[in-house]
Design a protein around this motif. Sequence first.
Motif, short mmCIF file in Angstrom:
data_model
loop_
_atom_site.label_atom_id
_atom_site.label_comp_id
_atom_site.label_asym_id
_atom_site.label_seq_id
_atom_site.Cartn_x
_atom_site.Cartn_y
_atom_site.Cartn_z
N LYS A 196 0.87 -1.18 0.00
CA LYS A 196 0.00 0.00 0.00
C LYS A 196 0.90 1.22 0.00
N LEU A 197 1.16 1.71 -1.15
CA LEU A 197 2.11 2.81 -1.27
C LEU A 197 1.36 4.13 -1.24
N ARG A 198 1.67 4.95 -0.24
CA ARG A 198 1.05 6.28 -0.15
C ARG A 198 2.10 7.33 -0.43
N LEU A 199 1.67 8.43 -1.03
CA LEU A 199 2.63 9.42 -1.52
C LEU A 199 2.15 10.85 -1.30
N GLN A 200 3.10 11.70 -0.90
CA GLN A 200 2.90 13.15 -0.94
C GLN A 200 4.11 13.71 -1.68
N THR A 201 3.86 14.66 -2.59
CA THR A 201 4.96 15.22 -3.38
C THR A 201 5.07 16.72 -3.19
N TYR A 202 6.29 17.16 -2.91
CA TYR A 202 6.60 18.59 -2.94
C TYR A 202 7.11 18.87 -4.35
N GLU A 203 6.39 19.72 -5.08
CA GLU A 203 6.76 19.96 -6.47
C GLU A 203 7.59 21.22 -6.67
N ARG A 204 8.72 21.03 -7.29
CA ARG A 204 9.54 22.16 -7.74
C ARG A 204 8.69 23.01 -8.69
N GLY A 205 8.83 24.32 -8.60
CA GLY A 205 8.10 25.19 -9.54
C GLY A 205 6.71 25.53 -9.06
N VAL A 206 6.11 24.62 -8.26
CA VAL A 206 4.86 24.95 -7.55
C VAL A 206 5.28 25.47 -6.18
N GLU A 207 6.39 24.87 -5.69
CA GLU A 207 6.98 25.16 -4.38
C GLU A 207 6.00 24.90 -3.25
N ASP A 208 5.32 23.78 -3.38
CA ASP A 208 4.35 23.37 -2.37
C ASP A 208 4.01 21.90 -2.64
N LEU A 209 3.22 21.31 -1.73
CA LEU A 209 2.70 19.97 -2.01
C LEU A 209 1.62 20.12 -3.06
N THR A 210 1.52 19.17 -3.97
CA THR A 210 0.36 19.13 -4.87
C THR A 210 -0.45 17.89 -4.48
N LEU A 211 -1.66 17.80 -5.00
CA LEU A 211 -2.50 16.65 -4.61
C LEU A 211 -2.01 15.35 -5.23
N ALA A 212 -1.23 15.45 -6.30
CA ALA A 212 -0.65 14.25 -6.92
C ALA A 212 0.42 14.69 -7.90
N CYS A 213 1.36 13.79 -8.15
CA CYS A 213 2.38 14.05 -9.16
C CYS A 213 2.63 12.72 -9.88
N GLY A 214 2.37 12.71 -11.17
CA GLY A 214 2.45 11.45 -11.93
C GLY A 214 3.86 10.90 -12.05
N THR A 215 4.79 11.75 -12.44
CA THR A 215 6.18 11.28 -12.56
C THR A 215 6.73 10.95 -11.17
N GLY A 216 6.20 11.62 -10.13
CA GLY A 216 6.59 11.32 -8.76
C GLY A 216 6.04 9.96 -8.33
N ALA A 217 4.83 9.65 -8.75
CA ALA A 217 4.23 8.34 -8.44
C ALA A 217 5.03 7.23 -9.12
N LEU A 218 5.45 7.50 -10.34
CA LEU A 218 6.28 6.54 -11.08
C LEU A 218 7.60 6.31 -10.33
N ALA A 219 8.24 7.40 -9.96
CA ALA A 219 9.52 7.31 -9.23
C ALA A 219 9.32 6.56 -7.91
N SER A 220 8.22 6.84 -7.23
CA SER A 220 7.96 6.21 -5.93
C SER A 220 7.71 4.72 -6.07
N ALA A 221 6.98 4.33 -7.10
CA ALA A 221 6.70 2.92 -7.32
C ALA A 221 8.00 2.16 -7.61
N LEU A 222 8.90 2.76 -8.36
CA LEU A 222 10.17 2.09 -8.67
C LEU A 222 11.01 1.96 -7.40
N VAL A 223 11.00 2.99 -6.56
CA VAL A 223 11.75 2.91 -5.29
C VAL A 223 11.12 1.85 -4.39
N TRP A 224 9.80 1.78 -4.37
CA TRP A 224 9.11 0.74 -3.59
C TRP A 224 9.63 -0.63 -4.04
N HIS A 225 9.67 -0.84 -5.35
CA HIS A 225 10.14 -2.12 -5.89
C HIS A 225 11.60 -2.37 -5.53
#
Length: 284
Positions: A196-225
């Motif tokens: 059960k992988l849960r994610l919060q992303t601080y996005e560069r250029g937004v300079e805040d958390l966003t509700l989701a980040c797709g490339t961040g989810a991809l990166a997180s899933a690979l790190v999980w693996h």
Amino acid sequence: MDTQSIFIPFTKMQGAGNDFVVIDNRSLQFSKEELIKWTPQLCDRKFGIGSDGLLVLFPSDMDNADFQMFYRNPDGSDAGMCGNGGRCLSLFAHQLGFDRNHNFSVHKNLYQAQVIDQQNVRLTFPAQTSIDELTIDGQTIFKLHTGTEHIVTVVEDEKLEQSDQLVAEGRKLRYHQKFQPKGTNVNFISGVNERKLRLQTYERGVEDLTLACGTGALASALVWHHLQDDKQEDIQPLSVITEGGRLNIYFSYNSSDKSYSDLQLEGPAQFVFEGQYPLSSLQA
Ligand SMILES: N[C@H](CCC[C@H](N)C(=O)O)C(=O)O
């Protein structure tokens, strides 16, 4: 030019709560320089339309691409790929008449899109990637490129609720000298010992958390693996739960060089509203 009477037609879209102002610029009505200059105001939530970024559909700049995706962070800075934005732009393109299956370019990299239905899109990324491990202030950080710069760090589940702390830590890491000059997006994940992988992303250029980040989810899933002792094949798709929704990740793993390829991101994309933004407001 009488700017009083000129309006920029736009569409507001969101993918898992990561929201975008989308512009069809197939006619090349607007130059990239103009769009970059206007981005901070268009994305401003008080003075403009409000979004986590600007997505513009340009004519193709590559033989195999159906169109070009031009993407800017809300501060106007360039980013590489945006996964949630890519899904939104694909759905937008399909509505304009592009085939359900199409290809688009981002910085001359070719992405394949499949519009699954009116609310879901799957993207296949061109890149192969691998994970670097580093330690900063005693904390293990995983660094990888999934179309743009990401780092991933593992935290306790409760910590994902502590937004202020995540913003403070995200900001510190984002500007850390190890990631200069480009900086990085920062992902906090929990659930590494479960499926059960849960994610919060601080996005560069937004300079805040966003509700989701797709490339961040991809990166997180690979790190999980990467962190699993038993690298089973049957885990896919790996679901990543973000504040704004669920994203599904698929990939191929090459155990000989520990690289990941055939990266795929599947998730929601939705139209929110359409509007016309007065050019006179931008030039004021
Ligand atoms: N939200 C985007 C990523 C934006 C990355 C951008 N903030 C950067 O500077 O790299 C996504 O869904 O993949």
